[in-house]
Design a protein around this motif. Structure first.
Motif, PDB file in Angstrom:
ATOM      1  N   ALA A  89       0.836  -1.198   0.000  1.00  0.00           N
ATOM      2  CA  ALA A  89       0.000   0.000   0.000  1.00  0.00           C
ATOM      3  C   ALA A  89       0.874   1.252   0.000  1.00  0.00           C
ATOM      4  O   ALA A  89       1.733   1.411   0.858  1.00  0.00           O
ATOM      5  N   LYS A  90       0.662   2.108  -0.970  1.00  0.00           N
ATOM      6  CA  LYS A  90       1.451   3.336  -1.105  1.00  0.00           C
ATOM      7  C   LYS A  90       0.523   4.545  -1.267  1.00  0.00           C
ATOM      8  O   LYS A  90      -0.631   4.408  -1.693  1.00  0.00           O
ATOM      9  N   LEU A  91       1.056   5.708  -0.933  1.00  0.00           N
ATOM     10  CA  LEU A  91       0.405   6.970  -1.251  1.00  0.00           C
ATOM     11  C   LEU A  91       1.178   7.587  -2.414  1.00  0.00           C
ATOM     12  O   LEU A  91       2.406   7.693  -2.349  1.00  0.00           O
ATOM     13  N   ILE A  92       0.481   7.940  -3.485  1.00  0.00           N
ATOM     14  CA  ILE A  92       1.146   8.586  -4.616  1.00  0.00           C
ATOM     15  C   ILE A  92       0.521   9.965  -4.850  1.00  0.00           C
ATOM     16  O   ILE A  92      -0.629  10.210  -4.474  1.00  0.00           O
ATOM     17  N   TRP A  93       1.304  10.871  -5.444  1.00  0.00           N
ATOM     18  CA  TRP A  93       0.776  12.206  -5.699  1.00  0.00           C
ATOM     19  C   TRP A  93       1.411  12.812  -6.950  1.00  0.00           C
ATOM     20  O   TRP A  93       2.525  12.466  -7.335  1.00  0.00           O
ATOM     21  N   ASN A  94       0.657  13.691  -7.552  1.00  0.00           N
ATOM     22  CA  ASN A  94       1.079  14.431  -8.741  1.00  0.00           C
ATOM     23  C   ASN A  94       1.894  15.633  -8.264  1.00  0.00           C
ATOM     24  O   ASN A  94       1.344  16.596  -7.719  1.00  0.00           O
ATOM     25  N   LYS A  95       3.200  15.591  -8.472  1.00  0.00           N
ATOM     26  CA  LYS A  95       4.078  16.659  -7.969  1.00  0.00           C
ATOM     27  C   LYS A  95       3.761  18.019  -8.601  1.00  0.00           C
ATOM     28  O   LYS A  95       3.861  19.056  -7.941  1.00  0.00           O
ATOM     29  N   LYS A 148      -8.939  24.347  -3.581  1.00  0.00           N
ATOM     30  CA  LYS A 148      -9.057  25.791  -3.785  1.00  0.00           C
ATOM     31  C   LYS A 148      -8.339  26.230  -5.062  1.00  0.00           C
ATOM     32  O   LYS A 148      -8.836  27.064  -5.827  1.00  0.00           O
ATOM     33  N   ALA A 149      -7.161  25.640  -5.302  1.00  0.00           N
ATOM     34  CA  ALA A 149      -6.379  26.004  -6.489  1.00  0.00           C
ATOM     35  C   ALA A 149      -6.934  25.369  -7.759  1.00  0.00           C
ATOM     36  O   ALA A 149      -6.866  25.976  -8.841  1.00  0.00           O
ATOM     37  N   PHE A 150      -7.475  24.157  -7.644  1.00  0.00           N
ATOM     38  CA  PHE A 150      -7.966  23.415  -8.814  1.00  0.00           C
ATOM     39  C   PHE A 150      -9.338  22.821  -8.492  1.00  0.00           C
ATOM     40  O   PHE A 150      -9.440  21.629  -8.136  1.00  0.00           O
ATOM     41  N   PRO A 151     -10.397  23.591  -8.601  1.00  0.00           N
ATOM     42  CA  PRO A 151     -11.739  23.101  -8.244  1.00  0.00           C
ATOM     43  C   PRO A 151     -12.176  21.868  -9.022  1.00  0.00           C
ATOM     44  O   PRO A 151     -12.994  21.077  -8.537  1.00  0.00           O
ATOM     45  N   GLU A 152     -11.621  21.697 -10.244  1.00  0.00           N
ATOM     46  CA  GLU A 152     -12.030  20.564 -11.084  1.00  0.00           C
ATOM     47  C   GLU A 152     -11.260  19.281 -10.770  1.00  0.00           C
ATOM     48  O   GLU A 152     -11.585  18.209 -11.279  1.00  0.00           O
ATOM     49  N   VAL A 153     -10.238  19.366  -9.917  1.00  0.00           N
ATOM     50  CA  VAL A 153      -9.403  18.207  -9.571  1.00  0.00           C
ATOM     51  C   VAL A 153      -9.920  17.536  -8.289  1.00  0.00           C
ATOM     52  O   VAL A 153     -10.329  18.225  -7.355  1.00  0.00           O
ATOM     53  N   THR A 154      -9.898  16.205  -8.263  1.00  0.00           N
ATOM     54  CA  THR A 154     -10.211  15.465  -7.038  1.00  0.00           C
ATOM     55  C   THR A 154      -8.951  15.426  -6.186  1.00  0.00           C
ATOM     56  O   THR A 154      -7.944  14.847  -6.603  1.00  0.00           O
ATOM     57  N   PRO A 155      -8.963  16.028  -5.001  1.00  0.00           N
ATOM     58  CA  PRO A 155      -7.736  16.087  -4.202  1.00  0.00           C
ATOM     59  C   PRO A 155      -7.223  14.719  -3.744  1.00  0.00           C
ATOM     60  O   PRO A 155      -6.021  14.479  -3.747  1.00  0.00           O
ATOM     61  N   GLN A 174     -10.454   3.077 -13.692  1.00  0.00           N
ATOM     62  CA  GLN A 174     -10.954   4.450 -13.806  1.00  0.00           C
ATOM     63  C   GLN A 174     -10.062   5.417 -13.029  1.00  0.00           C
ATOM     64  O   GLN A 174      -9.726   6.495 -13.516  1.00  0.00           O
ATOM     65  N   LEU A 175      -9.687   5.029 -11.817  1.00  0.00           N
ATOM     66  CA  LEU A 175      -8.833   5.896 -11.003  1.00  0.00           C
ATOM     67  C   LEU A 175      -7.452   6.054 -11.639  1.00  0.00           C
ATOM     68  O   LEU A 175      -6.895   7.150 -11.647  1.00  0.00           O
ATOM     69  N   ARG A 176      -6.909   4.963 -12.170  1.00  0.00           N
ATOM     70  CA  ARG A 176      -5.615   5.061 -12.856  1.00  0.00           C
ATOM     71  C   ARG A 176      -5.693   6.041 -14.015  1.00  0.00           C
ATOM     72  O   ARG A 176      -4.795   6.861 -14.230  1.00  0.00           O
ATOM     73  N   SER A 177      -6.781   5.945 -14.772  1.00  0.00           N
ATOM     74  CA  SER A 177      -6.955   6.819 -15.929  1.00  0.00           C
ATOM     75  C   SER A 177      -7.082   8.281 -15.496  1.00  0.00           C
ATOM     76  O   SER A 177      -6.489   9.181 -16.111  1.00  0.00           O
ATOM     77  N   GLU A 178      -7.810   8.532 -14.427  1.00  0.00           N
ATOM     78  CA  GLU A 178      -7.992   9.910 -13.945  1.00  0.00           C
ATOM     79  C   GLU A 178      -6.684  10.470 -13.378  1.00  0.00           C
ATOM     80  O   GLU A 178      -6.375  11.652 -13.579  1.00  0.00           O
ATOM     81  N   PHE A 179      -5.925   9.645 -12.700  1.00  0.00           N
ATOM     82  CA  PHE A 179      -4.620  10.094 -12.196  1.00  0.00           C
ATOM     83  C   PHE A 179      -3.688  10.412 -13.369  1.00  0.00           C
ATOM     84  O   PHE A 179      -2.993  11.435 -13.375  1.00  0.00           O
ATOM     85  N   TYR A 180      -3.709   9.550 -14.375  1.00  0.00           N
ATOM     86  CA  TYR A 180      -2.910   9.735 -15.589  1.00  0.00           C
ATOM     87  C   TYR A 180      -3.248  11.053 -16.292  1.00  0.00           C
ATOM     88  O   TYR A 180      -2.378  11.755 -16.810  1.00  0.00           O
ATOM     89  N   ARG A 181      -4.545  11.421 -16.273  1.00  0.00           N
ATOM     90  CA  ARG A 181      -4.990  12.647 -16.951  1.00  0.00           C
ATOM     91  C   ARG A 181      -4.829  13.890 -16.072  1.00  0.00           C
ATOM     92  O   ARG A 181      -5.202  14.989 -16.491  1.00  0.00           O
ATOM     93  N   GLY A 182      -4.296  13.718 -14.869  1.00  0.00           N
ATOM     94  CA  GLY A 182      -4.107  14.862 -13.983  1.00  0.00           C
ATOM     95  C   GLY A 182      -5.374  15.316 -13.295  1.00  0.00           C
ATOM     96  O   GLY A 182      -5.464  16.452 -12.830  1.00  0.00           O
ATOM     97  N   GLU A 183      -6.363  14.431 -13.195  1.00  0.00           N
ATOM     98  CA  GLU A 183      -7.648  14.775 -12.582  1.00  0.00           C
ATOM     99  C   GLU A 183      -7.716  14.361 -11.111  1.00  0.00           C
ATOM    100  O   GLU A 183      -8.695  14.652 -10.426  1.00  0.00           O
ATOM    101  N   ILE A 184      -6.699  13.638 -10.629  1.00  0.00           N
ATOM    102  CA  ILE A 184      -6.579  13.259  -9.223  1.00  0.00           C
ATOM    103  C   ILE A 184      -5.214  13.725  -8.744  1.00  0.00           C
ATOM    104  O   ILE A 184      -4.202  13.494  -9.422  1.00  0.00           O
ATOM    105  N   ALA A 185      -5.166  14.369  -7.589  1.00  0.00           N
ATOM    106  CA  ALA A 185      -3.890  14.890  -7.076  1.00  0.00           C
ATOM    107  C   ALA A 185      -3.146  13.866  -6.233  1.00  0.00           C
ATOM    108  O   ALA A 185      -1.937  13.675  -6.381  1.00  0.00           O
ATOM    109  N   ILE A 239       1.470   0.892 -19.511  1.00  0.00           N
ATOM    110  CA  ILE A 239       0.192   1.090 -20.196  1.00  0.00           C
ATOM    111  C   ILE A 239      -0.221   2.554 -20.219  1.00  0.00           C
ATOM    112  O   ILE A 239      -0.649   3.085 -21.249  1.00  0.00           O
ATOM    113  N   LEU A 240      -0.121   3.215 -19.071  1.00  0.00           N
ATOM    114  CA  LEU A 240      -0.478   4.631 -18.951  1.00  0.00           C
ATOM    115  C   LEU A 240       0.730   5.415 -18.438  1.00  0.00           C
ATOM    116  O   LEU A 240       0.747   5.881 -17.301  1.00  0.00           O
ATOM    117  N   PRO A 241       1.769   5.574 -19.263  1.00  0.00           N
ATOM    118  CA  PRO A 241       2.980   6.280 -18.796  1.00  0.00           C
ATOM    119  C   PRO A 241       2.666   7.720 -18.403  1.00  0.00           C
ATOM    120  O   PRO A 241       2.102   8.479 -19.188  1.00  0.00           O
TER     121      PRO A 241
END
Length: 447
Positions: A152-158, A187-194, A263-274, A289-291
């Motif tokens: 189990a890991k925590l990952i984030w979009n730097k 607050k900074a990105f209302p369209e992103v799931t934190p 679905q979550l992998r795809s959203e993280f890949y598209r920058g929609e999940i922080a 698959i989703l570099p």
């Protein structure tokens, strides 16, 4: 008229089921070691039928077995079969008909109750290089050895963290800080799931609810207290309250429980999940698959405050190989099973699997890979096997447990009532195992 239609369709379904069963038995019989059914080139070989569930490493596994068949000097031939949705039905059908596989991935508890799984001691396996805690035992009887695991890991979009004014290299270190990060990202990105996580399967429960709570006491990710010999979901109170706060503050997607891992992998890949709770399985997707087009932070999942900080458990307890008890009655076949099982546990085979970045072989001491990407997924020094966990042998309703947890997170019931319900449910499972299944929990208490 309606009754006639009902009887007609009922009869049709029964006929189809009968023909399906007959077909299955004939199909599996044709792949058994009955010499009359084998092609001429295999008639003098010892046939070992190996069954596994289809997975992301299936192509690699097929090549490895093809190589074994071409190179082994023991006149052994593996007939390898993989299954997806129909795996459990195929097992039940073939084992009942007498044409089941010789080695197969564990399926369900009645296999043990019906004496359909062999004692591994009878094979005389060479396990000197195997982590002894990877051996799965039913009471005192070893029945299988784990091959692959998950962590189990925590990952984030730097990039997103940096743009939100947060430290992109450190990431949150406490759950309170994660909530603070999430608010600033929103607050900074209302369209992103934190913040996001998957909770559709029982393994997700262990990852998302169990792993953060382990530090609170002598529990596994299943909430089995391995020192007291009881289930105790009271340790889940902190993490459920944290998730409830995140959800009520709209920092988790409203429909998070309906989203698949893909679905979550795809959203993280598209920058929609922080930020997202992740497992080793994701590494294969983000590597092949989703570099990802952005830098990613990765570290062990955050734990709630407690005395066992930085201690984690692998989450994939069902992924181990067992042996058909009928197959070892033939001494020649028994020796063949031993060779194939040792081949599947070997350093060379598991090193190849690790280098695909698609799976985490648990019995490799060195889990590093040259020129690796997202190498933090391979850091397992803090991870252990849940050696004394009886949960995989219990008759349970996993869907009910997940629903109770989701109600607590979404606020349709209190966290306290959810914990009370989970403790009650597991007490029922515990009592049922003792009273109806003659299960002895004394084997699952750490001495």
């Amino acid at each position: 008229m309606k009754n006639k239609k009902f009887l007609f369709y009922t009869g049709l379904v029964i006929i189809l089921l009968v023909f399906s069963t007959i077909y299955r038995v004939k199909f599996y019989k044709s792949y058994s070691d009955d010499k009359a059914q084998l092609p001429p080139e295999l008639k003098d070989k010892t046939i070992i039928r190996l069954w596994m569930k289809k997975s992301i490493i299936s192509p690699t596994r097929s090549y490895q077995i093809e190589k074994f068949n071409n190179e082994n000097k023991d006149n052994i031939h593996i007939i390898f079969s993989e299954y997806k949705e129909d795996y459990y039905n195929a097992l039940r059908t073939t084992l009942a008909s007498g044409y089941g596989p010789d080695i197969f991935e564990y399926g369900y508890t009645t296999l043990i109750k019906n004496n359909q799984i062999a004692d591994l001691n009878s094979l005389g396996l060479d396990l000197k290089d195997v982590d002894k805690t990877s051996v799965i035992s039913y009471k005192d009887m070893p029945i299988g050895v784990k091959l692959m695991e998950n962590n189990a890991k925590l990952i984030w979009n730097k990039d997103l963290l940096k743009k939100a004014g947060l430290d992109p290299n450190k990431g949150p270190t406490t759950w309170e800080e994660l909530i603070d990060y999430s608010m600033k990202i929103k607050k900074a990105f209302p369209e992103v799931t934190p913040f996001a996580f998957s909770i559709k399967e029982y393994e997700d429960m262990k990852t998302v609810i169990g792993q953060p709570s382990i530090s609170k006491g002598s529990i596994y990710s299943t909430f089995w207290d391995y020192k007291k010999g009881e289930y105790n979901f009271n340790y889940a109170k902190d993490i459920l309250n944290i998730y409830n706060k995140l959800y009520s503050s709209s920092l988790i997607d409203e429909d998070f429980d309906k989203k698949s891992k893909n679905q979550l992998r795809s959203e993280f890949y598209r920058g929609e999940i922080a930020m997202m709770i992740s497992t080793f399985e994701d590494k294969g997707y983000f590597s092949n698959i989703l570099p990802l087009s952005f830098e990613t932070g990765i570290k062990d999942i955050i734990q709630v405050d407690g005395e066992n900080k930085n201690k984690y458990y692998y989450t994939q307890n069902l992924n181990f190989l067992v042996v058909n008890s009928e197959s070892i009655k033939d001494e020649k076949k028994k020796e063949g099973i031993k060779k194939v099982y040792e081949f599947l546990l070997s350093e060379e085979v598991n090193r190849e699997i690790l280098e695909t970045r698609n799976a985490l072989p648990v019995n490799l001491k060195n889990k590093s890979v040259k020129n690796d990407i997202y190498k933090e997924y391979n850091e397992t020094a803090n991870y252990h096997n849940e050696t004394y966990d009886p949960t995989l042998f219990l008759s349970r309703n996993s869907r009910q447990e997940i629903n109770v947890v989701l109600e607590a997170i979404k606020g349709s019931r209190s966290v306290d009532s959810a914990i009370e319900e989970l403790n009650k449910e597991y007490k029922n499972y515990y009592n049922f195992a003792i009273e109806k299944e003659d299960f002895d929990f004394k084997y699952y208490i750490e001495k």
